[in-house]
Design a protein around this motif. Structure first.
Motif, PDB file in Angstrom:
ATOM      1  N   PRO A 629       0.883  -1.269   0.108  1.00  0.00           N
ATOM      2  CA  PRO A 629      -0.128   0.217   0.137  1.00  0.00           C
ATOM      3  C   PRO A 629       0.842   1.324   0.025  1.00  0.00           C
ATOM      4  CG  PRO A 629      -0.800  -1.588   1.687  1.00  0.00           C
ATOM      5  CD  PRO A 629       0.329  -1.931   0.854  1.00  0.00           C
ATOM      6  N   THR A 630       2.179   1.202   0.227  1.00  0.00           N
ATOM      7  CA  THR A 630       2.940   2.251   0.433  1.00  0.00           C
ATOM      8  C   THR A 630       4.092   2.452  -0.715  1.00  0.00           C
ATOM      9  OG1 THR A 630       4.523   1.208   1.624  1.00  0.00           O
ATOM     10  CG2 THR A 630       2.856   2.610   3.109  1.00  0.00           C
ATOM     11  N   GLY A 631       3.935   1.289  -1.923  1.00  0.00           N
ATOM     12  CA  GLY A 631       4.683   1.637  -3.044  1.00  0.00           C
ATOM     13  C   GLY A 631       5.202   0.178  -3.176  1.00  0.00           C
ATOM     14  N   LYS A 632       6.027   0.015  -4.396  1.00  0.00           N
ATOM     15  CA  LYS A 632       6.625  -1.029  -4.902  1.00  0.00           C
ATOM     16  C   LYS A 632       8.222  -1.150  -4.211  1.00  0.00           C
ATOM     17  CE  LYS A 632       5.701  -1.679  -9.196  1.00  0.00           C
ATOM     18  NZ  LYS A 632       5.764  -1.442 -10.649  1.00  0.00           N
ATOM     19  N   LEU A 633       8.359  -2.447  -4.142  1.00  0.00           N
ATOM     20  CA  LEU A 633       9.889  -2.794  -3.475  1.00  0.00           C
ATOM     21  C   LEU A 633      10.472  -3.944  -4.216  1.00  0.00           C
ATOM     22  CD1 LEU A 633       8.817  -3.276   0.221  1.00  0.00           C
ATOM     23  CD2 LEU A 633       9.940  -1.215  -0.726  1.00  0.00           C
ATOM     24  N   GLU A 634      11.552  -3.821  -4.444  1.00  0.00           N
ATOM     25  CA  GLU A 634      12.470  -4.859  -5.121  1.00  0.00           C
ATOM     26  C   GLU A 634      12.895  -5.859  -3.974  1.00  0.00           C
ATOM     27  OE1 GLU A 634      16.055  -5.497  -8.117  1.00  0.00           O
ATOM     28  OE2 GLU A 634      15.910  -3.599  -7.215  1.00  0.00           O
ATOM     29  N   ILE A 635      12.152  -6.944  -3.887  1.00  0.00           N
ATOM     30  CA  ILE A 635      12.523  -7.668  -2.810  1.00  0.00           C
ATOM     31  C   ILE A 635      13.368  -8.922  -3.107  1.00  0.00           C
ATOM     32  CG2 ILE A 635      10.013  -7.635  -1.703  1.00  0.00           C
ATOM     33  CD1 ILE A 635       9.227 -10.300  -3.244  1.00  0.00           C
ATOM     34  N   GLU A 636      13.757  -9.193  -4.329  1.00  0.00           N
ATOM     35  CA  GLU A 636      14.657 -10.260  -4.746  1.00  0.00           C
ATOM     36  C   GLU A 636      15.513  -9.622  -5.990  1.00  0.00           C
ATOM     37  OE1 GLU A 636      16.820 -13.918  -4.582  1.00  0.00           O
ATOM     38  OE2 GLU A 636      15.321 -12.997  -3.313  1.00  0.00           O
ATOM     39  N   LYS A 637      16.765  -9.107  -5.653  1.00  0.00           N
ATOM     40  CA  LYS A 637      17.586  -8.473  -6.413  1.00  0.00           C
ATOM     41  C   LYS A 637      18.380  -9.507  -7.409  1.00  0.00           C
ATOM     42  CE  LYS A 637      17.975  -4.098  -3.735  1.00  0.00           C
ATOM     43  NZ  LYS A 637      18.835  -3.263  -3.179  1.00  0.00           N
ATOM     44  N   ARG A 638      18.086  -9.737  -8.542  1.00  0.00           N
ATOM     45  CA  ARG A 638      18.770 -10.675  -9.360  1.00  0.00           C
ATOM     46  C   ARG A 638      19.434 -10.025 -10.555  1.00  0.00           C
ATOM     47  NH1 ARG A 638      13.594 -13.680  -9.151  1.00  0.00           N
ATOM     48  NH2 ARG A 638      13.912 -15.147  -7.410  1.00  0.00           N
ATOM     49  N   TYR A 639      20.373 -10.719 -10.970  1.00  0.00           N
ATOM     50  CA  TYR A 639      21.267 -10.067 -12.049  1.00  0.00           C
ATOM     51  C   TYR A 639      21.176 -11.076 -13.404  1.00  0.00           C
ATOM     52  CZ  TYR A 639      23.183  -7.238  -8.482  1.00  0.00           C
ATOM     53  OH  TYR A 639      23.520  -6.244  -7.711  1.00  0.00           O
ATOM     54  N   PRO A 640      21.484 -10.282 -14.736  1.00  0.00           N
ATOM     55  CA  PRO A 640      21.961  -8.961 -14.765  1.00  0.00           C
ATOM     56  C   PRO A 640      21.075  -7.851 -14.586  1.00  0.00           C
ATOM     57  CG  PRO A 640      21.734 -10.098 -16.894  1.00  0.00           C
ATOM     58  CD  PRO A 640      21.337 -11.161 -15.748  1.00  0.00           C
ATOM     59  N   LYS A 641      21.235  -6.673 -14.538  1.00  0.00           N
ATOM     60  CA  LYS A 641      20.618  -5.497 -14.463  1.00  0.00           C
ATOM     61  C   LYS A 641      21.172  -4.370 -15.758  1.00  0.00           C
ATOM     62  CE  LYS A 641      19.236  -5.469  -9.675  1.00  0.00           C
ATOM     63  NZ  LYS A 641      19.072  -4.599  -8.538  1.00  0.00           N
ATOM     64  N   PHE A 642      20.252  -3.812 -16.384  1.00  0.00           N
ATOM     65  CA  PHE A 642      20.498  -2.930 -17.379  1.00  0.00           C
ATOM     66  C   PHE A 642      20.030  -1.589 -17.171  1.00  0.00           C
ATOM     67  CE2 PHE A 642      19.852  -7.323 -18.983  1.00  0.00           C
ATOM     68  CZ  PHE A 642      21.028  -7.585 -19.266  1.00  0.00           C
ATOM     69  N   THR A 643      20.862  -0.507 -17.450  1.00  0.00           N
ATOM     70  CA  THR A 643      20.516   0.843 -17.377  1.00  0.00           C
ATOM     71  C   THR A 643      20.666   1.670 -18.935  1.00  0.00           C
ATOM     72  OG1 THR A 643      21.375   0.899 -15.154  1.00  0.00           O
ATOM     73  CG2 THR A 643      20.775   3.051 -16.171  1.00  0.00           C
ATOM     74  N   PHE A 644      19.835   2.201 -19.225  1.00  0.00           N
ATOM     75  CA  PHE A 644      19.802   2.963 -20.559  1.00  0.00           C
ATOM     76  C   PHE A 644      19.527   4.256 -20.486  1.00  0.00           C
ATOM     77  CE2 PHE A 644      17.316   4.429 -24.279  1.00  0.00           C
ATOM     78  CZ  PHE A 644      18.258   4.438 -25.290  1.00  0.00           C
ATOM     79  N   GLN A 645      20.226   5.158 -21.080  1.00  0.00           N
ATOM     80  CA  GLN A 645      19.798   6.564 -21.148  1.00  0.00           C
ATOM     81  C   GLN A 645      19.986   7.381 -22.502  1.00  0.00           C
ATOM     82  OE1 GLN A 645      20.535   8.996 -17.368  1.00  0.00           O
ATOM     83  NE2 GLN A 645      21.887  10.165 -18.778  1.00  0.00           N
ATOM     84  N   PHE A 646      19.142   8.208 -22.936  1.00  0.00           N
ATOM     85  CA  PHE A 646      19.067   8.817 -24.268  1.00  0.00           C
ATOM     86  C   PHE A 646      18.772  10.193 -24.087  1.00  0.00           C
ATOM     87  CE2 PHE A 646      17.260  10.064 -28.268  1.00  0.00           C
ATOM     88  CZ  PHE A 646      18.397  10.212 -29.065  1.00  0.00           C
ATOM     89  N   THR A 647      19.688  10.792 -24.570  1.00  0.00           N
ATOM     90  CA  THR A 647      19.741  12.495 -24.528  1.00  0.00           C
ATOM     91  C   THR A 647      19.576  13.080 -25.578  1.00  0.00           C
ATOM     92  OG1 THR A 647      20.834  12.564 -22.202  1.00  0.00           O
ATOM     93  CG2 THR A 647      20.609  14.599 -23.187  1.00  0.00           C
ATOM     94  N   GLN A 648      18.571  14.040 -26.029  1.00  0.00           N
ATOM     95  CA  GLN A 648      18.604  14.631 -27.255  1.00  0.00           C
ATOM     96  C   GLN A 648      18.555  16.096 -26.964  1.00  0.00           C
ATOM     97  OE1 GLN A 648      18.941  13.486 -30.612  1.00  0.00           O
ATOM     98  NE2 GLN A 648      18.983  15.806 -30.881  1.00  0.00           N
ATOM     99  N   SER A 649      19.459  16.793 -27.753  1.00  0.00           N
ATOM    100  CA  SER A 649      19.317  18.391 -27.608  1.00  0.00           C
ATOM    101  C   SER A 649      18.061  18.716 -28.486  1.00  0.00           C
ATOM    102  CB  SER A 649      20.513  19.282 -28.104  1.00  0.00           C
ATOM    103  OG  SER A 649      20.741  18.838 -29.490  1.00  0.00           O
ATOM    104  N   LEU A 650      17.392  19.883 -28.213  1.00  0.00           N
ATOM    105  CA  LEU A 650      16.332  20.256 -28.925  1.00  0.00           C
ATOM    106  C   LEU A 650      16.459  21.565 -29.708  1.00  0.00           C
ATOM    107  CD1 LEU A 650      13.616  19.434 -26.279  1.00  0.00           C
ATOM    108  CD2 LEU A 650      14.161  18.119 -28.381  1.00  0.00           C
ATOM    109  N   PRO A 651      16.836  21.669 -31.108  1.00  0.00           N
ATOM    110  CA  PRO A 651      17.509  23.013 -31.546  1.00  0.00           C
ATOM    111  C   PRO A 651      16.140  23.866 -31.755  1.00  0.00           C
ATOM    112  CG  PRO A 651      17.916  20.723 -33.045  1.00  0.00           C
ATOM    113  CD  PRO A 651      17.114  20.505 -31.777  1.00  0.00           C
ATOM    114  N   LYS A 652      16.713  25.152 -31.391  1.00  0.00           N
ATOM    115  CA  LYS A 652      15.795  26.301 -31.418  1.00  0.00           C
ATOM    116  C   LYS A 652      14.824  26.444 -30.500  1.00  0.00           C
ATOM    117  CE  LYS A 652      16.649  26.677 -36.510  1.00  0.00           C
ATOM    118  NZ  LYS A 652      15.930  26.869 -37.847  1.00  0.00           N
ATOM    119  N   VAL A 653      15.018  25.725 -29.337  1.00  0.00           N
ATOM    120  CA  VAL A 653      14.092  25.623 -28.076  1.00  0.00           C
ATOM    121  C   VAL A 653      14.722  26.272 -27.233  1.00  0.00           C
ATOM    122  CG1 VAL A 653      12.735  24.186 -26.725  1.00  0.00           C
ATOM    123  CG2 VAL A 653      13.006  23.548 -28.982  1.00  0.00           C
TER     124      VAL A 653
END
Length: 832
Positions: A629-653
């Motif tokens: 009721p208070t949120g989501k918990l990661e109770i069993e941490k298993r691997y592998p884990k993956f992280t992805f990030q994409f950044t795009q500049s916005l011309p003329k903004v």
């Protein structure tokens, strides 16, 4: 939090019953104990443990009991009201296994296990059945048998040069016996619904009740004491995975022996004992499986580990005639005290277990803790199979209903296997009263906040990160920051900080707020404004969780920063299964705080504007999650884990000056071994395309000072930084980095000196596109690769250790000592 569950420190078994006897079963000629011999009386039965010991309980007086063990003549013993302990000797006889038609050259138990492995798919309910669902009642207690405890009051003496001197009266055992006569030490109950469909298993907790707490500690509820299925190739016992005795490669790890042929549920079964081939304690499980003679399914299973703790798990099944399958009906988990004098970690906490013998080989007097035990029992009912089952939110492994903690007595009375006895009723009353008097829930809440780096002050959590830090640019940085907590609102939050640098003489600050738009997905929409400084080329993942550190050694030596005035709007959400993500739009005014000029298309910039859109996402495909009721918990941490990030500049903004894209990736893998060793692998990569100033490129986390003498370069090691790479030595617009770590089990060298040896290797490759654009800094590229290896001796004394690294390969320096790096290490173990 697991580190708050010290109530689970347990320690010898003895279970309540109106009548009980105990004893040991031995071979008559060798006097060696016989493990897993069958002890039966009326409708009660048990088996001896690996030491041949047993405990038999019954609600009625035990008039007689029978002991049987394959290869030995059975023996029936008449009960004696005045006798509670029996030493039973069985005489060997020739084994008669003529009914088993097997090659004379093969161990008959091996052939049976081979058939059990072969028929797993036809016998595993999660393989054979399309769907099923059932309800389950679980009760967990931490307690002791009052009759086992000596309630006397002792006098404590200390040795002096003139003899023994009285010190104090020890009434510990007396007080403990008095308490345990009336109640248990801890108690919790839950009622769950299990659903299986489309190869997914989910537990929905309908009701939960924890003595002393109105709001339960959900991490305790989620703690995995034993595997749901005995057919998994890896069997989990007390959150440690062992190779199963019916795994495809089981014969490489276990030896098998037929103990008996017995009936389970009116069906004939082989009782097969298994133990690890290797003698070391961490090599595997030990126990008994009952194999159905007809279909080679498991009809009952006992799994056990003996060491610092003696841990056992029992699985019982019912045979379904229509489906021709054994279905789980109940399971039991026990922890008792073992024989060891090492510190061990349980549920995130540390406790000292004393050995049974002292240095002079004299028997240690047992105290109250020797008789404490934990037992958890689950009973399944209302079973349905092969019917349409629709699982809501199948990516969630455990879901706690919003009203689960609000169930009344009528709910519990309808689901309990048996009504609560007097001690159990008193446990709720006593612990609720103590918790209220001691304000336990308030203390637990405070402890959670502190371990995450906050001090709760009314509706605001003060952030300890901002109090004090140091770097070469700002000098001492003092500040104050915080975020509103649940007492302020569960729907809205405000956060901010202010800081002052004693060396640069500038104030920095940030202010922001957010509104919660999804409870199940924990989705927030927010915005902020920040005026602060940041290390150049320190691209990080926005989704990374905030980690509180009492110290953060690497920034101490930093001197190149840029100022950014940033407007930020964002959405953070966990709406995608097994992911966390942040989607944000930012506009920043950047001012480098070092000599730097950036040129694009003939135009030079000393400061610039950047408007970007970013998505940062972490995906943990193999982890298990719990929705509360208070949120989501990661109770069993298993691997592998993956992280992805994409950044795009916005011309003329918003007057954006540059056009570019950035892609950042990270993969993490970790493997823990039963012998206490651990291997960790890390890969990071980044690629910037277009016109990107050096402030937003990559420096691959250097952590060495440009000093002539080795001793002048001694600082504190970072977590994943290159310890031999100098600050501002390399910059890249694209790179890839690999790290390998292997940690060995801590070894006692001297009393109080227990270092942990870790082998480390790091390597990186990279390059800089358009190097002519960057004017003002002299740097090299990683085109030929960068390599360093070393060792860490962590926690030599308390949290302090020492590490040494050596730089080699194409970027090796001319002087030998310049390639060396010696660092202090500091690992503060807070128990999580």
């Amino acid at each position: 939090m697991k580190h708050l569950t010290f109530l689970f420190f347990l320690l010898s078994v003895s279970v309540q019953a109106q009548f009980q006897i105990s004893g040991i079963v031995k071979d008559e000629s060798t006097k060696k104990p016989l493990p897993f011999a069958t002890i039966s009386s009326n409708n009660r039965a048990t088996v001896t443990d690996v030491d041949g010991k047993f405990l038999l309980q019954d609600e009625n007086q035990i008039a007689f009991f029978t002991i049987s063990y394959i290869g030995y003549s059975p023996k029936t013993i008449l009960g004696d009201r005045n006798k509670k302990y029996y030493e039973i000797l069985l005489s060997p006889k020739s084994e008669n296994l003529s009914e088993i038609v097997l090659s004379s050259e093969e161990n008959p138990a091996n052939a049976i296990i081979r058939q059990a492995i072969k028929n797993k798919k036809d016998n595993d309910p999660q393989q054979k059945l399309q769907s099923f669902q059932f309800k389950s009642y679980n009760k967990l207690i931490v307690s002791a048998n009052p009759d086992s405890i000596d309630g006397s009051i002792d006098s404590v003496f200390v040795e002096r040069y003139y003899g023994k001197e009285f010190k104090e009266v020890d009434s510990t055992n007396y007080k403990f016996k008095k308490i345990i006569d009336r109640q248990h030490l801890f108690q919790t109950e839950k009622v769950s619904q299990f659903q299986f469909s489309n190869k997914k298993l989910k537990e929905t907790i309908l009701g939960t009740k924890m003595a002393g707490l109105k709001n339960p500690i959900y991490e305790i509820i989620a703690f995995n004491l034993q595997s749901f299925s005995v057919y998994d190739s890896k069997y989990e016992l007390f959150e440690t995975k062992y190779n199963s005795p019916i795994a495809p490669d089981a014969f490489a790890d276990y030896r098998f022996r037929i103990l008996d042929t017995v009936k389970v549920g009116n069906r004939d079964t082989y009782m097969i004992y298994f133990k690890p081939r290797k003698k070391r304690k961490s090599s595997g499980l030990e126990g008994v499986v009952y194999i159905d003679k007809e279909n080679y399914a498991i009809a009952k299973a006992i799994m056990r580990i003996r060491g610092v703790l003696d841990i056992s798990a029992t699985h019982e099944f019912e045979y379904l005639e229509n489906e021709k399958i054994w279905f789980p009906t109940q399971k039991e988990f026990k922890i008792v005290k073992g024989k060891n004098d090492d510190d061990i970690r349980i549920l995130g906490g540390t406790i000292k277990f004393e050995g049974d013998l002292d240095s002079n080989n004299t028997t240690r007097k047992k105290d109250a803790s020797d008789f404490t035990y934990l037992v958890s029992k689950s009973y399944n009912f209302d079973r349905q199979q092969n019917i349409p089952v629709k699982i809501k939110h199948p990516a969630i492994y455990i879901e706690v209903k919003d009203d689960a903690i609000k169930k009344d007595d009528s709910f519990w009375n309808s689901y309990r296997k048996d009504s609560l006895d007097t001690r159990s009723e008193r446990t709720y009353i006593a612990l609720d009263s103590i918790a209220q008097k001691e304000r336990l829930e308030k203390k637990l809440r405070f402890g959670r906040k502190i371990l995450n780096g906050y001090v709760p002050i009314g509706p605001v959590d003060m952030d300890l990160r901002y109090l004090l830090s140091y770097n070469n640019y700002e000098g001492f940085r003092v500040g104050l920051g915080g975020i509103t907590n649940e007492r302020f609102s569960n729907k809205y939050r405000l956060d901010g900080y202010t800081a002052y640098g004693t060396k640069d003489g500038d104030f920095k600050y940030s202010i922001g707020g957010a509104v919660r738009v999804g409870i199940f997905s924990n989705s927030w929409i927010g915005g902020s404004y920040t005026d602060d400084v940041r290390e150049i080329a320190s691209t990080s993942f926005a989704i990374d969780k905030r980690v509180f550190k009492i110290y953060d050694p690497r920034p101490i030596n930093l001197s190149t920063f840029y100022n950014h005035k940033t407007w930020r709007g964002y959405i953070e959400t966990k709406i995608l299964p097994k992911t966390e993500s942040i989607w944000q739009l930012t506009h920043s005014r950047i001012e480098p705080k070092f000599d730097y000029l950036y040129t694009v298309d003939g135009k030079s910039y000393t400061n610039y504007d950047m408007t970007t859109a970013m998505v940062s996402l972490q995906w943990n495909p193999f982890s298990d999650y719990m929705q509360t009721p208070t949120g989501k918990l990661e109770i069993e941490k298993r691997y592998p884990k993956f992280t992805f990030q994409f950044t795009q500049s916005l011309p003329k903004v918003f007057e954006n000056d540059f056009t570019f894209s950035k892609i950042d990736l990270r993969a993490e893998y970790e493997k823990r071994y039963l012998n206490g060793q651990r291997t960790a692998l890390l890969m990071e990569a980044g690629y910037a395309i277009g016109d990107v100033p050096i402030s937003h490129l990559y420096n691959t986390s250097p952590n060495s000072l440009t000093k002539e003498k080795l001793i002048e370069r001694i600082t504190i090691a970072g977590k994943n930084s290159f310890e031999t790479m100098y600050f501002n030595e390399f910059f890249s617009s694209k790179y890839v980095m690999f790290q390998f770590k292997h940690g060995f089990k801590r070894v006692t060298v001297f009393k109080g000196i227990k270092p942990s040896l870790v082998l480390v290797s790091r390597m990186a490759w990279g390059d800089m596109e358009k190097p002519e654009q960057h004017i003002g800094l002299n740097y090299k590229t990683l085109r030929d690769g960068y390599f360093e290896s070393g060792i860490e001796l962590n926690q030599i004394y308390k949290a302090f250790g020492l590490s040494g690294f050596y730089r080699y390969g194409p970027n090796q320096l001319a002087k030998f000592e310049d390639n060396l790096s010696i660092k202090l290490t500091f690992i503060l173990n807070l128990g999580f």
